[in-house]
Scaffold this motif. Structure first.
Motif, mmCIF file in Angstrom:
data_model
loop_
_atom_site.group_PDB
_atom_site.id
_atom_site.type_symbol
_atom_site.label_atom_id
_atom_site.label_comp_id
_atom_site.label_asym_id
_atom_site.label_seq_id
_atom_site.Cartn_x
_atom_site.Cartn_y
_atom_site.Cartn_z
ATOM 1 N N SER A 3 26.252 89.064 65.766
ATOM 2 C CA SER A 3 25.610 88.594 64.533
ATOM 3 C C SER A 3 25.566 89.691 63.482
ATOM 4 N N LEU A 4 25.269 90.904 63.920
ATOM 5 C CA LEU A 4 25.257 92.022 62.974
ATOM 6 C C LEU A 4 26.645 92.275 62.400
ATOM 7 N N PHE A 5 27.651 92.275 63.263
ATOM 8 C CA PHE A 5 29.018 92.497 62.812
ATOM 9 C C PHE A 5 29.459 91.411 61.831
ATOM 10 N N LEU A 6 29.211 90.166 62.185
ATOM 11 C CA LEU A 6 29.602 89.072 61.299
ATOM 12 C C LEU A 6 28.818 89.095 59.991
ATOM 13 N N GLY A 7 27.548 89.490 60.054
ATOM 14 C CA GLY A 7 26.754 89.617 58.839
ATOM 15 C C GLY A 7 27.302 90.678 57.903
ATOM 16 N N VAL A 8 27.717 91.810 58.466
ATOM 17 C CA VAL A 8 28.310 92.878 57.649
ATOM 18 C C VAL A 8 29.616 92.394 57.021
ATOM 19 N N CYS A 9 30.435 91.697 57.814
ATOM 20 C CA CYS A 9 31.696 91.150 57.276
ATOM 21 C C CYS A 9 31.425 90.133 56.175
ATOM 22 N N TRP A 10 30.402 89.320 56.361
ATOM 23 C CA TRP A 10 30.059 88.294 55.380
ATOM 24 C C TRP A 10 29.618 88.929 54.060
ATOM 25 N N PHE A 11 28.728 89.925 54.181
ATOM 26 C CA PHE A 11 28.275 90.610 52.968
ATOM 27 C C PHE A 11 29.407 91.426 52.348
ATOM 28 N N GLY A 12 30.198 92.070 53.185
ATOM 29 C CA GLY A 12 31.294 92.899 52.689
ATOM 30 C C GLY A 12 32.354 92.104 51.956
ATOM 31 N N SER A 13 32.594 90.878 52.376
ATOM 32 C CA SER A 13 33.618 90.052 51.731
ATOM 33 C C SER A 13 33.114 89.399 50.441
ATOM 34 N N ARG A 15 31.317 86.721 50.304
ATOM 35 C CA ARG A 15 31.237 85.263 50.478
ATOM 36 C C ARG A 15 29.810 84.734 50.317
ATOM 37 N N TYR A 16 28.833 85.581 50.535
ATOM 38 C CA TYR A 16 27.451 85.117 50.440
ATOM 39 C C TYR A 16 27.113 84.620 49.035
ATOM 40 N N ARG A 17 27.876 85.056 48.033
ATOM 41 C CA ARG A 17 27.617 84.628 46.653
ATOM 42 C C ARG A 17 28.099 83.206 46.379
ATOM 43 N N THR A 18 29.133 82.768 47.103
ATOM 44 C CA THR A 18 29.748 81.478 46.795
ATOM 45 C C THR A 18 29.377 80.371 47.779
ATOM 46 N N GLU A 19 28.803 80.724 48.903
ATOM 47 C CA GLU A 19 28.497 79.703 49.912
ATOM 48 C C GLU A 19 27.280 78.886 49.526
ATOM 49 N N GLN A 20 27.372 77.612 49.831
ATOM 50 C CA GLN A 20 26.263 76.690 49.639
ATOM 51 C C GLN A 20 25.778 76.237 51.011
#
Length: 108
Positions: A3-13, A15-20
């Motif tokens: 979860s931590l790894f995927l969270g870092v990837c999510w924030f790093g990419s 994508r958190y700005r565009t996801e609904q």
């Protein structure tokens, strides 16, 4: 850790700005996570109650149960290959778990 790894990837990419996110998906994700943890707790508890071989055999029967539940809930037709596979899985689990012709259900 995942979860931590995927969270870092999510924030790093970014994508958190565009996801609904909608409420239903979040609740389903949380429920799935809860049941996944519960699944592991029951698996490790079964190691205390029975042999590892039997516990793992019954644990691997879970996808078969999901197939049966899915066919009931979504009213999908099971094909002959699916039914044959389900019967073979149940028979294999019964044979591995030690149920034989000399055992009655009242003795279990």
């Amino acid at each position: 850790c995942a979860s931590l790894f995927l969270g870092v990837c999510w924030f790093g990419s970014g994508r958190y700005r565009t996801e609904q996110w909608n409420r239903r998906e979040v609740l389903q994700t949380l429920a799935c996570g809860f049941f996944l943890v519960l699944n592991w707790v029951f698996l490790f508890k079964s190691f205390e109650e029975t042999s590892v071989t039997i516990a793992i055999s019954v644990y691997h029967l879970a996808p078969v149960l999901v197939l049966l539940l899915g066919s009931l809930i979504y009213r999908e037709k099971l094909h002959i290959v699916s039914v044959t596979s389900i019967v073979i899985c149940f028979l294999g689990t019964a044979l591995i778990s030690g149920i034989n012709g000399n055992t009655s259900f009242s003795q279990l």
